[in-house]
Design a protein around this motif. Structure first.
Motif, PDB file in Angstrom:
ATOM      1  N   UNK A   1       0.827  -1.206   0.000  1.00 42.18           N
ATOM      2  CA  UNK A   1       0.000   0.000   0.000  1.00 42.18           C
ATOM      3  C   UNK A   1       0.862   1.256   0.000  1.00 42.18           C
ATOM      4  N   UNK A   2       1.896   1.264   0.835  1.00 41.71           N
ATOM      5  CA  UNK A   2       2.758   2.447   0.905  1.00 41.71           C
ATOM      6  C   UNK A   2       3.527   2.678  -0.389  1.00 41.71           C
ATOM      7  N   UNK A   3       3.943   1.605  -1.022  1.00 40.63           N
ATOM      8  CA  UNK A   3       4.767   1.732  -2.233  1.00 40.63           C
ATOM      9  C   UNK A   3       3.932   1.781  -3.509  1.00 40.63           C
TER      10      UNK A   3
ATOM     11  N   UNK B   1       8.904   0.997   4.423  1.00 42.70           N
ATOM     12  CA  UNK B   1       7.508   1.396   4.279  1.00 42.70           C
ATOM     13  C   UNK B   1       7.343   2.863   3.908  1.00 42.70           C
ATOM     14  N   UNK B   2       8.396   3.503   3.437  1.00 48.12           N
ATOM     15  CA  UNK B   2       8.267   4.904   3.038  1.00 48.12           C
ATOM     16  C   UNK B   2       7.280   5.042   1.884  1.00 48.12           C
ATOM     17  N   UNK B   3       6.348   5.983   1.959  1.00 46.62           N
ATOM     18  CA  UNK B   3       5.392   6.181   0.855  1.00 46.62           C
ATOM     19  C   UNK B   3       6.108   6.520  -0.445  1.00 46.62           C
TER      20      UNK B   3
ATOM     21  N   UNK C   1       2.706  11.063   1.560  1.00 50.01           N
ATOM     22  CA  UNK C   1       3.169  12.193   2.335  1.00 50.01           C
ATOM     23  C   UNK C   1       3.418  13.407   1.449  1.00 50.01           C
ATOM     24  N   UNK C   2       3.392  14.578   2.083  1.00 51.29           N
ATOM     25  CA  UNK C   2       3.720  15.807   1.378  1.00 51.29           C
ATOM     26  C   UNK C   2       5.126  15.688   0.809  1.00 51.29           C
TER      27      UNK C   2
ATOM     28  N   UNK D   1      15.558   5.436  -2.992  1.00 53.13           N
ATOM     29  CA  UNK D   1      15.490   6.886  -2.896  1.00 53.13           C
ATOM     30  C   UNK D   1      16.302   7.303  -1.680  1.00 53.13           C
ATOM     31  N   UNK D   2      17.526   7.771  -1.918  1.00 57.18           N
ATOM     32  CA  UNK D   2      18.418   8.131  -0.829  1.00 57.18           C
ATOM     33  C   UNK D   2      18.029   9.489  -0.269  1.00 57.18           C
ATOM     34  N   UNK D   3      17.882   9.551   1.044  1.00 57.69           N
ATOM     35  CA  UNK D   3      17.444  10.787   1.682  1.00 57.69           C
ATOM     36  C   UNK D   3      18.587  11.786   1.749  1.00 57.69           C
TER      37      UNK D   3
END
Length: 456
Positions: A153-155, A273-275, A414-415, A436-438
């Motif tokens: 769901x998140x991805x 679980x990052x969106x 998320x925004x 996706x590297x922060x």
């Protein structure tokens, strides 16, 4: 985000108020049944204590697009000693008949997928059976399924109507992994899940019961998953070229991150679980605007149109190339009529955005000619917009208070201003980002599924 009891408002009485307990009543019945079967088979008492069975909803209920008057499709999964001919169709049938809340019990033995059909508190239930080569359906199975559902769901890879994985697909994939490692920890099962299906040689089908698989003929679709309930039937799948690449990209990303878990005890599970950052991944989107004169008509109209989304996705692929259907639904509050808006990511280069007119014309023909829609026909408008034209706030659809028939959205993107990412692209799936590297710190969501805290 729809939380708590509101998320399940209008559900049938046999389904509980949380996702973990949504099939609790039916699950209790099948656990009683399978323990009775174990006693009848004269298994040792410790085996009787350990054995269990479970229920996995799928179809419209599993997808979250059911209404209060919908039927329920649920798969009963039992252990190796509980047979379909004697135990399922005789003992479970008799147990169901003895329950006050159950009526009109019928065994449908000659169907392609044999099942028991009955009404539970007035709601029609179709219940096929899958027999696994295990004494007990592991408790870790439900935990693993919960984790991979949250991940999907998140991805943005959850939902059969959008061409992704539905609840029954994920349940079979999770059961497949648990069958090979029945004594593993949840963390290692998650790692095995991503490793297994990253390296899976699709379209080789995923089959739980090898002795039930007949090799003749070609399995359907790009990601065939066999239903473990006889008849060599496969899960209904709407996977297209685009959604196959997206799913594989996310399998690869998950596998990449879980290798980090194996090497780092302080692994941050939130990263799994990052969106999915749609607005920073795609520069252009197909905007799908669906409207009707009132909320009830809108629910019927949206359900009908979404059932034809696969044809729209295929047409978009023909005209624009790869497309990523974002499952999140939005509402344009300034519009005159009730509406739902979806945004599907595009990999556009030199394509003329005016080509969307031919896509809309073709899709309208498909929607109007695919069958007899019973309700008032609503509106469909397709357009191509830039990422800068996406909603500035996550105004998601929440029609649970205005209509009993709801098309639920299960997660929030998320925004995008909260995160900056540098994309690392897959070598195996060109054009799709694996990691996706922060570039700056953001607040972590309080999911912590693997640490034992509740999923939101």
């Amino acid at each position: 985000m729809i939380r708590g009891s509101e998320r399940y408002k209008g559900l049938p009485p046999c389904m509980a108020a949380t996702e973990e307990e949504c099939s609790v009543s039916l699950r209790q019945i099948v656990v009683i049944w399978v323990k009775n079967v174990a006693w009848k088979r004269r298994l040792p008492q410790h085996h009787i204590n350990a054995t269990n069975a479970t229920i996995i909803p799928y179809g419209s209920y599993g997808l979250g697009v059911h209404g209060s008057d919908s039927d329920i499709d649920a798969l009963c999964i039992g252990p190796f000693f509980a047979t379909i001919a004697e135990d399922f169709f005789i003992d479970l049938r008799d147990l169901l008949k003895s329950r006050e809340e159950v009526s009109e019990v019928h065994c449908v033995k000659d169907a392609k997928v044999p099942l028991i059909r009955f009404k539970f508190d007035g709601i029609l239930v179709d219940l096929p059976y899958a027999q696994l080569k295990l004494l007990s359906i592991p408790n870790l199975f439900r935990s693993l399924l919960r984790c991979v559902k949250l991940w999907a769901k998140r991805r943005g890879v959850y939902g059969n109507l959008n061409g992704f994985l539905g609840g029954v697909h994920l349940a079979i994939l999770a059961a497949f992994v648990c069958g090979y490692e029945p004594n593993a920890t949840l963390s290692s099962l998650v790692a095995t899940f991503f490793s297994t299906f990253t390296h899976w040689r699709w379209p080789t089908p995923v089959v739980l019961l090898r002795d039930a698989y007949a090799a003749a003929g070609s399995p359907p679709g790009l990601m065939p998953i066999q239903l473990p309930c006889g008849g060599r039937q496969y899960c209904n799948s709407n996977v297209t070229r685009s959604t196959f690449y997206k799913i594989m990209s996310e399998f690869i990303r998950g596998h990449h991150l879980m290798k980090g878990y194996l090497m780092k005890p302080s692994f941050n599970w939130n990263s799994l679980f990052e969106p999915y950052p749609y607005a920073t991944t795609y520069g252009w989107f197909v905007k799908i605007h669906l409207s009707a004169s009132n909320q009830e008509d809108l629910s019927d109209w949206v359900g009908w149109v979404k059932s034809r989304f696969r044809s729209l996705l295929i047409k978009i692929e023909e005209v624009f190339g790869l497309c990523d259907p974002n499952p999140t639904e939005y509402v344009e509050s300034f519009a005159e009529q009730p509406n739902i808006v979806c945004y599907w990511g595009l990999h556009l280069r030199d394509t003329n955005v005016s080509d969307i007119e031919s896509v809309e014309t073709d899709f309208l023909k498909n929607v109007n000619n695919s069958g007899s829609f019973q309700g008032p026909v609503g509106g469909i408008q397709l357009s191509v917009v830039q990422a800068s034209q996406l909603p500035t706030k996550n105004v998601e659809s929440d029609r649970s208070n205005t209509s009993k028939k709801v098309t639920r959205t299960c997660w929030r993107v998320q925004e995008d201003k909260q995160c900056n990412y540098t994309r690392v692209y897959s070598r195996h799936v060109p054009g799709y980002a694996v990691v996706y590297e922060k570039m700056n710190d953001i607040e972590a969501e309080s999911t912590h599924v693997l640490n034992g805290r509740p999923c939101q």
